[in-house]
Design a protein around this motif. Structure first.
Motif, PDB file in Angstrom:
ATOM      1  N   PHE A 131       0.864  -1.186   0.000  1.00  0.00           N
ATOM      2  CA  PHE A 131       0.000   0.000   0.000  1.00  0.00           C
ATOM      3  C   PHE A 131       0.895   1.228   0.000  1.00  0.00           C
ATOM      4  N   GLY A 132       0.559   2.199  -0.850  1.00  0.00           N
ATOM      5  CA  GLY A 132       1.302   3.442  -0.856  1.00  0.00           C
ATOM      6  C   GLY A 132       0.406   4.616  -1.162  1.00  0.00           C
ATOM      7  N   HIS A 133       0.764   5.781  -0.606  1.00  0.00           N
ATOM      8  CA  HIS A 133       0.005   7.002  -0.806  1.00  0.00           C
ATOM      9  C   HIS A 133       0.909   8.070  -1.410  1.00  0.00           C
ATOM     10  N   SER A 134       0.415   8.773  -2.435  1.00  0.00           N
ATOM     11  CA  SER A 134       1.117   9.879  -3.053  1.00  0.00           C
ATOM     12  C   SER A 134       2.450   9.382  -3.620  1.00  0.00           C
ATOM     13  N   ARG A 135       3.587   9.911  -3.166  1.00  0.00           N
ATOM     14  CA  ARG A 135       4.864   9.354  -3.638  1.00  0.00           C
ATOM     15  C   ARG A 135       4.939   7.860  -3.335  1.00  0.00           C
ATOM     16  N   GLY A 136       4.426   7.459  -2.173  1.00  0.00           N
ATOM     17  CA  GLY A 136       4.388   6.036  -1.858  1.00  0.00           C
ATOM     18  C   GLY A 136       3.537   5.259  -2.846  1.00  0.00           C
ATOM     19  N   ILE A 160      -2.084  -1.640  -3.708  1.00  0.00           N
ATOM     20  CA  ILE A 160      -3.059  -0.548  -3.600  1.00  0.00           C
ATOM     21  C   ILE A 160      -2.287   0.766  -3.644  1.00  0.00           C
ATOM     22  N   ALA A 161      -2.644   1.641  -4.583  1.00  0.00           N
ATOM     23  CA  ALA A 161      -2.012   2.956  -4.701  1.00  0.00           C
ATOM     24  C   ALA A 161      -3.075   4.038  -4.531  1.00  0.00           C
ATOM     25  N   PHE A 162      -2.920   4.865  -3.510  1.00  0.00           N
ATOM     26  CA  PHE A 162      -3.774   6.030  -3.292  1.00  0.00           C
ATOM     27  C   PHE A 162      -3.063   7.253  -3.867  1.00  0.00           C
ATOM     28  N   SER A 163      -3.703   7.929  -4.792  1.00  0.00           N
ATOM     29  CA  SER A 163      -3.261   9.227  -5.328  1.00  0.00           C
ATOM     30  C   SER A 163      -1.850   9.228  -5.904  1.00  0.00           C
ATOM     31  N   PRO A 164      -1.536   8.301  -6.807  1.00  0.00           N
ATOM     32  CA  PRO A 164      -0.228   8.354  -7.457  1.00  0.00           C
ATOM     33  C   PRO A 164      -0.225   9.369  -8.598  1.00  0.00           C
ATOM     34  N   ARG A 165       0.976   9.716  -9.060  1.00  0.00           N
ATOM     35  CA  ARG A 165       1.122  10.584 -10.224  1.00  0.00           C
ATOM     36  C   ARG A 165       1.302   9.751 -11.488  1.00  0.00           C
ATOM     37  N   PHE A 166       0.785  10.252 -12.592  1.00  0.00           N
ATOM     38  CA  PHE A 166       1.181   9.775 -13.911  1.00  0.00           C
ATOM     39  C   PHE A 166       2.172  10.751 -14.520  1.00  0.00           C
ATOM     40  N   ILE A 240      -3.530  18.423  -4.815  1.00  0.00           N
ATOM     41  CA  ILE A 240      -2.088  18.301  -5.027  1.00  0.00           C
ATOM     42  C   ILE A 240      -1.770  17.509  -6.296  1.00  0.00           C
ATOM     43  N   ILE A 241      -2.385  16.349  -6.442  1.00  0.00           N
ATOM     44  CA  ILE A 241      -2.177  15.526  -7.635  1.00  0.00           C
ATOM     45  C   ILE A 241      -3.525  15.384  -8.336  1.00  0.00           C
ATOM     46  N   PRO A 242      -3.640  15.830  -9.576  1.00  0.00           N
ATOM     47  CA  PRO A 242      -4.948  15.817 -10.249  1.00  0.00           C
ATOM     48  C   PRO A 242      -5.514  14.409 -10.388  1.00  0.00           C
ATOM     49  N   LEU A 243      -6.825  14.313 -10.263  1.00  0.00           N
ATOM     50  CA  LEU A 243      -7.527  13.048 -10.501  1.00  0.00           C
ATOM     51  C   LEU A 243      -7.185  12.490 -11.874  1.00  0.00           C
ATOM     52  N   ALA A 244      -6.933  13.363 -12.836  1.00  0.00           N
ATOM     53  CA  ALA A 244      -6.628  12.917 -14.203  1.00  0.00           C
ATOM     54  C   ALA A 244      -5.412  11.999 -14.245  1.00  0.00           C
ATOM     55  N   ASP A 245      -4.488  12.136 -13.296  1.00  0.00           N
ATOM     56  CA  ASP A 245      -3.315  11.266 -13.293  1.00  0.00           C
ATOM     57  C   ASP A 245      -3.718   9.813 -13.102  1.00  0.00           C
ATOM     58  N   SER A 246      -4.577   9.535 -12.112  1.00  0.00           N
ATOM     59  CA  SER A 246      -5.021   8.157 -11.897  1.00  0.00           C
ATOM     60  C   SER A 246      -5.968   7.698 -12.996  1.00  0.00           C
ATOM     61  N   GLN A 247      -6.752   8.618 -13.538  1.00  0.00           N
ATOM     62  CA  GLN A 247      -7.617   8.240 -14.664  1.00  0.00           C
ATOM     63  C   GLN A 247      -6.781   7.754 -15.846  1.00  0.00           C
ATOM     64  N   THR A 248      -5.664   8.416 -16.086  1.00  0.00           N
ATOM     65  CA  THR A 248      -4.781   7.981 -17.170  1.00  0.00           C
ATOM     66  C   THR A 248      -4.179   6.611 -16.864  1.00  0.00           C
ATOM     67  N   LEU A 249      -3.717   6.416 -15.637  1.00  0.00           N
ATOM     68  CA  LEU A 249      -3.163   5.119 -15.260  1.00  0.00           C
ATOM     69  C   LEU A 249      -4.215   4.020 -15.393  1.00  0.00           C
ATOM     70  N   ARG A 263     -15.645  13.886  -3.277  1.00  0.00           N
ATOM     71  CA  ARG A 263     -15.435  14.994  -2.336  1.00  0.00           C
ATOM     72  C   ARG A 263     -14.289  14.707  -1.358  1.00  0.00           C
ATOM     73  N   THR A 264     -13.219  14.171  -1.895  1.00  0.00           N
ATOM     74  CA  THR A 264     -12.081  13.766  -1.082  1.00  0.00           C
ATOM     75  C   THR A 264     -10.805  14.395  -1.612  1.00  0.00           C
ATOM     76  N   GLY A 265     -10.018  14.973  -0.696  1.00  0.00           N
ATOM     77  CA  GLY A 265      -8.763  15.605  -1.066  1.00  0.00           C
ATOM     78  C   GLY A 265      -7.580  14.666  -0.960  1.00  0.00           C
ATOM     79  N   HIS A 266      -6.393  15.243  -1.031  1.00  0.00           N
ATOM     80  CA  HIS A 266      -5.177  14.440  -1.120  1.00  0.00           C
ATOM     81  C   HIS A 266      -4.866  13.675   0.160  1.00  0.00           C
ATOM     82  N   MET A 267      -5.234  14.231   1.312  1.00  0.00           N
ATOM     83  CA  MET A 267      -4.859  13.598   2.579  1.00  0.00           C
ATOM     84  C   MET A 267      -5.934  12.657   3.120  1.00  0.00           C
ATOM     85  N   TYR A 268      -7.088  12.566   2.468  1.00  0.00           N
ATOM     86  CA  TYR A 268      -8.140  11.615   2.848  1.00  0.00           C
ATOM     87  C   TYR A 268      -8.631  11.837   4.276  1.00  0.00           C
TER      88      TYR A 268
END
Length: 295
Positions: A131-136, A160-166, A240-249, A263-268
């Motif tokens: 499990f990792g969040h953001s950079r994790g 499980i990846a929460f809020s990764p970047r593409f 912080i990290i756009p939803l579009a990044d995970s949509q692309t992944l 209705r959820t932000g980066h820190m959940y």
């Protein structure tokens, strides 16, 4: 779960997502050899590393940028990952681990995760989930891409990846101005202060180069062609990290499960984030055959 959508109703300064609760000293341990020391924490309060019996199912939790194993989200998500016992780690240069913090050395992060997986399995533990969040989240994504084969002794079957970047260029833009990037490339390094304040950090020209060289399209393709079970979760109000990044992944990994947390932000930390935790619990129930806790 594969290919479906879930539809559910330092030593560095610690940053704002660190849990307020105290951590039992008996739950903290270290995995080390002559090259590194990785500090770790058994979450949940019921176990120490010595108390875990062989074949105990374990999840390794990886924190975000400039954070630690005590991150608030790690403690919050842990009950939802049952029956896996959660072990959170400090990547090198963070918290109680050795080494210098680096903005762009994701390769070292992935090597740290491999080191932890190998050491825990040497203890007889069944490391079955990352499990990792953001950079994790990017770290566990890239780890999965590097270890796709079932025959690989470092393969972990569930991620499980929460809020990764593409788009990794967004990482550079968040922390460095154009002038700072130019200075780092000209002089080899530049000092910067994170957006939330705190102690100055150093970004190296090699950090910028390694970030720019990351190919997440290729990483996603490797995962899509593997047997790895993958859950992507992203808040639709992530600032912080756009939803579009995970949509692309998700488009690049059609075998992954993708859940948008409303209705959820980066820190959940919003009350609506409970749906993200429920999505993780349902994913884990599907791989472990366990009843998830109530959100």
């Amino acid at each position: 779960y594969m290919g479906t959508l879930l539809l559910l109703p330092r030593p560095l300064v610690l940053v704002m997502d660190v849990a307020a609760s105290s951590v039992s000293a008996s739950a903290v341990f270290a995995l080390e050899d002559e090259t590194r020391r990785i500090a770790a924490l058994v979450l949940g309060g019921a176990h120490t590393i010595e108390s875990l019996a062989p074949r105990t199912r374990v999840a390794v939790l990886v924190h975000g940028l400039l954070s630690t194993k005590e991150a608030w989200l790690n403690e919050k998500i842990a009950p939802f990952l049952a029956p896996f016992v959660c072990i959170a780690i400090d990547l090198q240069g963070n918290g109680g681990s050795s080494g210098e913090w680096r903005l762009g050395d994701y390769g070292r992060d992935i090597d740290d995760i491999a080191f932890v997986v190998e050491k825990l399995r040497a203890r007889g533990l069944d490391v079955g989930l990352l499990f990792g969040h953001s950079r994790g989240g990017n770290n566990v994504f890239m780890y999965a891409a590097a270890h796709t084969e079932l025959s690989d002794p470092l393969h972990v079957p569930n991620v499980i990846a929460f809020s990764p970047r593409f788009d990794m260029s967004g990482l550079v833009r968040r922390y460095l101005s154009d002038a700072q990037v130019a200075e780092a490339l000209a002089n080899g390094s530049v000092a910067f202060v994170p957006p939330w304040g705190g102690e100055p950090q150093t970004a190296y020209a090699s950090d910028i180069a390694s970030i720019r060289a990351m190919d997440n399209t290729a990483n996603a393709s490797r995962i899509a062609g593997s047997s790895t079970r993958f859950l992507l979760v992203h808040g639709d109000a992530d600032e912080i990290i756009p939803l579009a990044d995970s949509q692309t992944l998700a488009r690049l990994m059609p075998t992954a499960v993708f859940f948008t947390a409303p209705r959820t932000g980066h820190m959940y930390k919003e009350k609506h984030a409970r749906k993200a935790f429920a999505a993780a619990a349902e994913f884990v129930q599907g791989i472990a055959g366990a009843s998830p806790p109530a959100p």
